[in-house]
Design a protein around this motif. Structure first.
Motif, PDB file in Angstrom:
ATOM      1  N   ALA A   9      46.748  14.711   3.657  1.00 55.83           N
ATOM      2  CA  ALA A   9      46.473  14.160   4.986  1.00 55.83           C
ATOM      3  C   ALA A   9      45.479  15.033   5.742  1.00 55.83           C
ATOM      4  CB  ALA A   9      47.768  14.036   5.786  1.00 55.83           C
ATOM      5  N   TYR A  10      45.769  16.337   5.815  1.00 56.89           N
ATOM      6  CA  TYR A  10      44.889  17.230   6.558  1.00 56.89           C
ATOM      7  C   TYR A  10      43.565  17.437   5.841  1.00 56.89           C
ATOM      8  CZ  TYR A  10      48.515  18.260   9.949  1.00 56.89           C
ATOM      9  OH  TYR A  10      49.447  18.144  10.954  1.00 56.89           O
ATOM     10  N   GLY A  11      43.555  17.291   4.505  1.00 56.51           N
ATOM     11  CA  GLY A  11      42.307  17.367   3.760  1.00 56.51           C
ATOM     12  C   GLY A  11      41.373  16.223   4.111  1.00 56.51           C
ATOM     13  N   VAL A  12      41.919  15.014   4.201  1.00 61.12           N
ATOM     14  CA  VAL A  12      41.110  13.856   4.603  1.00 61.12           C
ATOM     15  C   VAL A  12      40.562  14.058   6.004  1.00 61.12           C
ATOM     16  CG1 VAL A  12      41.132  11.378   5.111  1.00 61.12           C
ATOM     17  CG2 VAL A  12      42.314  12.242   3.081  1.00 61.12           C
ATOM     18  N   TRP A  13      41.419  14.495   6.930  1.00 65.31           N
ATOM     19  CA  TRP A  13      40.959  14.749   8.304  1.00 65.31           C
ATOM     20  C   TRP A  13      39.882  15.834   8.325  1.00 65.31           C
ATOM     21  CZ3 TRP A  13      46.718  14.465   9.959  1.00 65.31           C
ATOM     22  CH2 TRP A  13      47.014  13.162  10.390  1.00 65.31           C
ATOM     23  N   GLY A  14      40.004  16.822   7.440  1.00 65.94           N
ATOM     24  CA  GLY A  14      39.034  17.898   7.407  1.00 65.94           C
ATOM     25  C   GLY A  14      37.655  17.454   6.955  1.00 65.94           C
ATOM     26  N   PHE A  15      37.606  16.448   6.083  1.00 66.16           N
ATOM     27  CA  PHE A  15      36.318  15.972   5.560  1.00 66.16           C
ATOM     28  C   PHE A  15      35.759  14.787   6.344  1.00 66.16           C
ATOM     29  CE2 PHE A  15      37.833  18.162   1.649  1.00 66.16           C
ATOM     30  CZ  PHE A  15      36.738  18.999   1.466  1.00 66.16           C
ATOM     31  N   LEU A  16      36.417  14.407   7.431  1.00 63.74           N
ATOM     32  CA  LEU A  16      35.925  13.280   8.228  1.00 63.74           C
ATOM     33  C   LEU A  16      34.500  13.466   8.756  1.00 63.74           C
ATOM     34  CD1 LEU A  16      38.886  11.854  10.364  1.00 63.74           C
ATOM     35  CD2 LEU A  16      37.656  10.771   8.482  1.00 63.74           C
ATOM     36  N   PRO A  17      34.104  14.672   9.213  1.00 63.94           N
ATOM     37  CA  PRO A  17      32.713  14.798   9.675  1.00 63.94           C
ATOM     38  C   PRO A  17      31.702  14.390   8.610  1.00 63.94           C
ATOM     39  CG  PRO A  17      33.981  16.694  10.375  1.00 63.94           C
ATOM     40  CD  PRO A  17      34.871  15.914   9.449  1.00 63.94           C
ATOM     41  N   GLY A  18      31.936  14.801   7.367  1.00 65.82           N
ATOM     42  CA  GLY A  18      31.030  14.423   6.292  1.00 65.82           C
ATOM     43  C   GLY A  18      30.988  12.923   6.076  1.00 65.82           C
ATOM     44  N   ILE A  31      30.299   2.859  15.155  1.00 68.19           N
ATOM     45  CA  ILE A  31      31.238   3.421  14.179  1.00 68.19           C
ATOM     46  C   ILE A  31      32.669   3.333  14.685  1.00 68.19           C
ATOM     47  CG2 ILE A  31      31.978   5.576  13.083  1.00 68.19           C
ATOM     48  CD1 ILE A  31      29.013   6.347  12.888  1.00 68.19           C
ATOM     49  N   VAL A  32      32.898   3.732  15.938  1.00 70.61           N
ATOM     50  CA  VAL A  32      34.266   3.717  16.477  1.00 70.61           C
ATOM     51  C   VAL A  32      34.774   2.282  16.629  1.00 70.61           C
ATOM     52  CG1 VAL A  32      35.693   4.288  18.481  1.00 70.61           C
ATOM     53  CG2 VAL A  32      34.054   5.954  17.588  1.00 70.61           C
ATOM     54  N   ALA A  33      33.895   1.361  17.026  1.00 67.63           N
ATOM     55  CA  ALA A  33      34.298  -0.042  17.133  1.00 67.63           C
ATOM     56  C   ALA A  33      34.756  -0.570  15.776  1.00 67.63           C
ATOM     57  CB  ALA A  33      33.143  -0.879  17.670  1.00 67.63           C
ATOM     58  N   PHE A  34      34.001  -0.261  14.736  1.00 70.87           N
ATOM     59  CA  PHE A  34      34.403  -0.688  13.393  1.00 70.87           C
ATOM     60  C   PHE A  34      35.653   0.038  12.932  1.00 70.87           C
ATOM     61  CE2 PHE A  34      30.459  -2.968  12.870  1.00 70.87           C
ATOM     62  CZ  PHE A  34      30.814  -3.980  11.973  1.00 70.87           C
ATOM     63  N   VAL A 206      26.094  -0.070   0.067  1.00 74.75           N
ATOM     64  CA  VAL A 206      26.970   1.106   0.143  1.00 74.75           C
ATOM     65  C   VAL A 206      27.322   1.410   1.602  1.00 74.75           C
ATOM     66  CG1 VAL A 206      27.118   3.596  -0.258  1.00 74.75           C
ATOM     67  CG2 VAL A 206      26.103   2.111  -1.995  1.00 74.75           C
ATOM     68  N   HIS A 207      26.332   1.352   2.474  1.00 77.60           N
ATOM     69  CA  HIS A 207      26.577   1.606   3.901  1.00 77.60           C
ATOM     70  C   HIS A 207      27.562   0.585   4.456  1.00 77.60           C
ATOM     71  CE1 HIS A 207      25.695   1.455   8.271  1.00 77.60           C
ATOM     72  NE2 HIS A 207      25.526   2.747   8.138  1.00 77.60           N
ATOM     73  N   THR A 208      27.416  -0.673   4.078  1.00 81.33           N
ATOM     74  CA  THR A 208      28.328  -1.727   4.554  1.00 81.33           C
ATOM     75  C   THR A 208      29.751  -1.451   4.079  1.00 81.33           C
ATOM     76  OG1 THR A 208      26.542  -3.349   4.514  1.00 81.33           O
ATOM     77  CG2 THR A 208      28.794  -4.200   4.535  1.00 81.33           C
ATOM     78  N   LEU A 209      29.910  -1.052   2.809  1.00 85.77           N
ATOM     79  CA  LEU A 209      31.237  -0.734   2.280  1.00 85.77           C
ATOM     80  C   LEU A 209      31.855   0.458   3.000  1.00 85.77           C
ATOM     81  CD1 LEU A 209      30.732  -1.227  -1.576  1.00 85.77           C
ATOM     82  CD2 LEU A 209      32.104  -2.642  -0.035  1.00 85.77           C
ATOM     83  N   LEU A 210      31.030   1.456   3.309  1.00 86.40           N
ATOM     84  CA  LEU A 210      31.534   2.630   4.025  1.00 86.40           C
ATOM     85  C   LEU A 210      31.995   2.267   5.433  1.00 86.40           C
ATOM     86  CD1 LEU A 210      28.959   5.384   2.960  1.00 86.40           C
ATOM     87  CD2 LEU A 210      31.353   5.202   2.270  1.00 86.40           C
ATOM     88  N   MET A 211      31.275   1.362   6.088  1.00 82.66           N
ATOM     89  CA  MET A 211      31.689   0.914   7.418  1.00 82.66           C
ATOM     90  C   MET A 211      33.031   0.183   7.348  1.00 82.66           C
ATOM     91  SD  MET A 211      29.475   1.814   9.834  1.00 82.66           S
ATOM     92  CE  MET A 211      29.463   0.620  11.174  1.00 82.66           C
ATOM     93  N   VAL A 212      33.195  -0.636   6.331  1.00 81.08           N
ATOM     94  CA  VAL A 212      34.477  -1.336   6.144  1.00 81.08           C
ATOM     95  C   VAL A 212      35.586  -0.335   5.834  1.00 81.08           C
ATOM     96  CG1 VAL A 212      35.725  -2.981   4.685  1.00 81.08           C
ATOM     97  CG2 VAL A 212      33.376  -3.485   5.410  1.00 81.08           C
ATOM     98  N   ALA A 213      35.227   0.728   5.088  1.00 79.51           N
ATOM     99  CA  ALA A 213      36.220   1.720   4.679  1.00 79.51           C
ATOM    100  C   ALA A 213      36.712   2.593   5.822  1.00 79.51           C
ATOM    101  CB  ALA A 213      35.637   2.608   3.574  1.00 79.51           C
ATOM    102  N   THR A 214      36.115   2.472   7.022  1.00 82.48           N
ATOM    103  CA  THR A 214      36.592   3.277   8.151  1.00 82.48           C
ATOM    104  C   THR A 214      38.062   2.983   8.461  1.00 82.48           C
ATOM    105  OG1 THR A 214      35.700   1.605   9.676  1.00 82.48           O
ATOM    106  CG2 THR A 214      34.336   3.551   9.247  1.00 82.48           C
ATOM    107  N   GLY A 215      38.501   1.771   8.178  1.00 82.35           N
ATOM    108  CA  GLY A 215      39.910   1.445   8.392  1.00 82.35           C
ATOM    109  C   GLY A 215      40.814   2.193   7.433  1.00 82.35           C
TER     110      GLY A 215
END
Length: 297
Positions: A9-18, A31-34, A206-215
């Motif tokens: 859990a904390y590892g995922v949160w740690g890599f969020l900036p990337g 980004i936040v809206a999506f 790829v960018h579209t998939l990453l935007m969907v993956a924000t959830g």
């Protein structure tokens, strides 16, 4: 297994900036809206798969829970928006500072809101953290608003979640929060589309998939954390929480080459000292509690 869940859990949160940097050229507002809308979709899928709709609807009929989740939604929105703005604006290090001082903010909230009594070492840790913030402000020439906004928003968010206790599970809670935030996300997308334009579906597959993956990237660590919290003692859970800001700090300093003048290094060193003091106090208190609970023969 609980330790694996917590570190994950904390590892995922740690890599969020990337992860958020990969979403460029999308604006922080898009980004936040999506993130809100895709989190709602992902939670709806999880509720369907786990057959959790009945429990969710029962919670949704309780005004107290609805009010608490609405307030939690406002706080997590502030946290998400400030974090993404900081990441895309070149302030990942200051964002990590917010999560470093979050444990101290949590302790302070216990004193102010719950009238809890601090142990001497906790008082010292709080005092050192205040000095650290002043040192960073003076040495860097700017008050660390980003760090304090992140720490305070997440600290109050955690306080509200603690108040509702085990009544609201992770998926139902996040679902209610994102339901409240959905109108905000829609307005944000409309305004962004009219002003700077939306990037979703226009950059690359790829960018579209990453935007969907924000959830997925939002909900997954929350679920992992909930699983860890049920399996780990509080001390072990508290120690692993430092993994996320450490990873964010390393990303900002060594990968993004953000400036680290002497005043900022000194301030961070003081923050880390306060965390050591809090950790020592936490371990001491846990040991004393275990000794007190051992029955006398």
């Amino acid at each position: 297994m609980g330790l694996v869940f917590s570190i994950s859990a904390y590892g995922v949160w740690g890599f969020l900036p990337g992860f958020f940097l990969l979403l460029a050229p999308a604006s922080p507002w898009e980004i936040v809206a999506f993130r809100i809308l895709m989190s709602l979709v992902f939670c709806a899928i999880l509720l369907t798969v786990t057959r959790g709709w009945r429990a969710f609807l029962e919670l949704a009929r309780q005004p107290r829970v609805l009010g608490a989740m609405a307030l939690a939604g406002v706080l997590i929105y502030i946290n998400w928006q400030v974090f993404v703005l900081a990441t895309l604006g070149g302030h990942v290090v200051e964002g990590s500072l917010g999560y470093f001082i979050n444990p101290v903010i949590t302790v302070a909230l216990g004193v102010v809101l719950l009238r809890e009594r601090l142990r001497p070492l906790q008082w010292v840790a709080v005092g050192v953290s205040v000095i650290a913030i002043l040192v960073i402000a003076l040495g860097y020439g700017a008050f660390p608003w980003i760090a304090l906004a992140l720490a305070l928003s997440f600290g109050f968010y955690g306080f509200i979640k603690k108040r509702v206790g085990g009544q609201v599970d992770a998926v139902s809670g996040l679902t209610l929060e994102t339901v409240w935030l959905t109108p905000v996300a829609i307005v944000q997308l409309v305004v962004t589309g009219v002003t700077v334009g939306l990037t979703f579906g226009t950059v690359s597959p790829v960018h579209t998939l990453l935007m969907v993956a924000t959830g997925v990237i939002t909900a997954t660590p929350l679920l992992l954390f909930a699983a860890a919290a049920r399996r780990l003692p509080l001390v072990a859970l508290g120690l692993t929480q430092y993994l996320a800001p450490i990873l964010q700090f390393l990303t900002g300093v060594f990968l993004l080459n953000e400036p680290m003048p002497l005043g900022r290094w000194i301030g961070f060193a003081l923050v880390w000292l306060s965390l050591v003091l809090l950790t020592v106090d936490m371990v001491r208190a846990a040991r004393a509690s275990r000794r007190a609970s051992v029955p006398v023969a």
